[in-house]
Design a protein around this motif. Structure first.
Motif, PDB file in Angstrom:
ATOM      1  N   TYR A  38       0.829  -1.202   0.000  1.00  8.84           N
ATOM      2  CA  TYR A  38       0.000   0.000   0.000  1.00  8.84           C
ATOM      3  C   TYR A  38       0.865   1.254   0.000  1.00  8.84           C
ATOM      4  CZ  TYR A  38      -3.620  -3.304   1.366  1.00  8.84           C
ATOM      5  OH  TYR A  38      -4.491  -4.367   1.391  1.00  8.84           O
ATOM      6  N   SER A  39       0.378   2.280  -0.672  1.00  5.57           N
ATOM      7  CA  SER A  39       1.062   3.578  -0.660  1.00  5.57           C
ATOM      8  C   SER A  39       0.831   4.238   0.697  1.00  5.57           C
ATOM      9  CB  SER A  39       0.497   4.473  -1.762  1.00  5.57           C
ATOM     10  OG  SER A  39      -0.835   4.855  -1.436  1.00  5.57           O
ATOM     11  N   ARG A  40       1.537   5.325   0.942  1.00 11.57           N
ATOM     12  CA  ARG A  40       1.353   6.062   2.194  1.00 11.57           C
ATOM     13  C   ARG A  40      -0.083   6.582   2.290  1.00 11.57           C
ATOM     14  NH1 ARG A  40       5.950   9.830   3.544  1.00 11.57           N
ATOM     15  NH2 ARG A  40       6.714   8.054   4.715  1.00 11.57           N
ATOM     16  N   GLY A  41      -0.612   7.062   1.189  1.00 14.64           N
ATOM     17  CA  GLY A  41      -1.990   7.555   1.194  1.00 14.64           C
ATOM     18  C   GLY A  41      -2.989   6.445   1.513  1.00 14.64           C
ATOM     19  N   GLN A  42      -2.804   5.287   0.906  1.00  9.96           N
ATOM     20  CA  GLN A  42      -3.689   4.153   1.173  1.00  9.96           C
ATOM     21  C   GLN A  42      -3.549   3.691   2.619  1.00  9.96           C
ATOM     22  OE1 GLN A  42      -2.089   1.709  -1.979  1.00  9.96           O
ATOM     23  NE2 GLN A  42      -4.006   1.840  -3.129  1.00  9.96           N
ATOM     24  N   ALA A  43      -2.307   3.611   3.101  1.00 11.02           N
ATOM     25  CA  ALA A  43      -2.079   3.199   4.490  1.00 11.02           C
ATOM     26  C   ALA A  43      -2.731   4.193   5.446  1.00 11.02           C
ATOM     27  CB  ALA A  43      -0.587   3.083   4.765  1.00 11.02           C
TER      28      ALA A  43
END
Length: 68
Positions: free
Chosen positions: A15-20
């Motif tokens: 997951y990307s930082r935004g998704q996380a």
């Protein structure tokens, strides 16, 4: 769209930082600060200059620790 399987965190997904941040209900800025402070879920990078990524398994472990 969040990369989860039927609303569940896939331990094998990255997951990307935004998704996380969405998963953990935190802002990307908070996750960045956690990384700098050495707290929060483990961060992985393909190379030193790559954007941060979070394995689903690491997010699940972080959530488990935070519930205790």
């Amino acid at each position: 769209m969040l990369a989860t399987s039927f609303g569940r965190i896939d331990p094998d997904q990255v997951y990307s930082r935004g998704q996380a941040g969405l998963i953990l209900n935190r802002t990307p800025k908070t996750l960045m600060r956690w990384e700098q402070d050495g707290i929060g879920p483990r961060v992985t990078r393909q190379t030193q200059d790559s954007p941060p990524e979070y394995r689903g398994q690491d997010l699940l472990e972080h959530l488990d620790r935070s519930r205790r």
